[in-house]
Design an enzyme around this catalytic site. Structure first.
Site, PDB file in Angstrom:
ATOM      1  N   GLU A   1     -56.482 -51.843  34.292  1.00 52.35           N
ATOM      2  CA  GLU A   1     -56.939 -51.793  32.897  1.00 52.35           C
ATOM      3  C   GLU A   1     -56.856 -50.381  32.318  1.00 52.35           C
ATOM      4  O   GLU A   1     -56.428 -50.200  31.177  1.00 52.35           O
ATOM      5  CB  GLU A   1     -58.362 -52.337  32.780  1.00 52.35           C
ATOM      6  CG  GLU A   1     -58.463 -53.835  32.907  1.00 52.35           C
ATOM      7  CD  GLU A   1     -57.950 -54.588  31.686  1.00 52.35           C
ATOM      8  OE1 GLU A   1     -57.693 -53.972  30.632  1.00 52.35           O
ATOM      9  OE2 GLU A   1     -57.810 -55.824  31.782  1.00 52.35           O
TER      10      GLU A   1
ATOM     11  N   GLY B   1     -61.325 -50.426  29.921  1.00 49.07           N
ATOM     12  CA  GLY B   1     -61.683 -51.460  30.884  1.00 49.07           C
ATOM     13  C   GLY B   1     -61.265 -52.815  30.379  1.00 49.07           C
ATOM     14  O   GLY B   1     -60.661 -52.945  29.317  1.00 49.07           O
TER      15      GLY B   1
ATOM     16  N   GLU C   1     -56.394 -45.656  19.629  1.00 52.72           N
ATOM     17  CA  GLU C   1     -56.503 -44.222  19.914  1.00 52.72           C
ATOM     18  C   GLU C   1     -56.928 -44.066  21.363  1.00 52.72           C
ATOM     19  O   GLU C   1     -57.679 -44.884  21.893  1.00 52.72           O
ATOM     20  CB  GLU C   1     -57.568 -43.552  19.028  1.00 52.72           C
ATOM     21  CG  GLU C   1     -57.273 -43.547  17.562  1.00 52.72           C
ATOM     22  CD  GLU C   1     -58.405 -42.930  16.745  1.00 52.72           C
ATOM     23  OE1 GLU C   1     -59.212 -42.150  17.289  1.00 52.72           O
ATOM     24  OE2 GLU C   1     -58.490 -43.254  15.547  1.00 52.72           O
TER      25      GLU C   1
END
Length: 156
Positions: free
Chosen positions: A64, A48, A121
């Site tokens: 996002e 986000g 990650e």
């Protein structure tokens, strides 16, 4: 830019700004949750970020998630609004932002996992493995609410 999250900390700096942010609770067909490991604080989180001028909340969420994970999503429903004034985020440029994040349930529609400048990650995490990750309490609350599939949205 690095950040430090303060949560229920009486020694936290006072907030000097507030901004609208969105986060995505996205589960795949195997029941795994889409999570990133942030580059700015090294914590695991829902993807986000901030609403930009000229876009809707849904557009911000789709953008996002795609930017941070490579996954395409569609917004399904509102999970909650998180605006705890006891959660402030201090940035190394002097900004101290009060939390204000709107969490949505999203459905994956395509794309391929990849990292970005904001995510070191990106994983589909089995529900039973989430407790093994270093997740901020405010994100953990959103995850809990997402898996609860509440009848109404959470407001704080």
């Amino acid at each position: 830019m690095t950040r430090t999250d303060y949560y229920n900390d009486p020694n936290a700096p006072a907030a000097n700004s507030i901004g609208v942010a969105v986060s995505a609770f996205t589960v795949n067909e195997r029941g795994e949750l889409l999570m990133i490991r942030r580059t700015d604080n090294d914590l695991y989180a829902l993807p986000g970020g901030n609403l930009e001028l000229g876009e809707t909340l849904s557009q911000a969420l789709v953008r996002e998630v795609q930017e941070e994970t490579g996954v395409d999503v569609e917004v399904v429903e509102l999970i909650g609004v998180y605006s705890n004034p006891r959660h402030v985020i201090a940035y190394d440029d002097g900004e101290v932002r009060q939390e204000f994040s709107i969490c949505f349930r999203a459905r994956p529609t395509g794309g391929d996992l990849r990292t970005s400048s904001e995510s070191k990650e990106v994983h589909w995490v089995p529900r039973e493995r989430i407790a093994d990750l270093n997740v901020h309490p405010s994100i953990h609350l959103r995850i809990l609410h997402g898996f609860e599939e509440r009848q109404s949205a959470f407001f704080q």
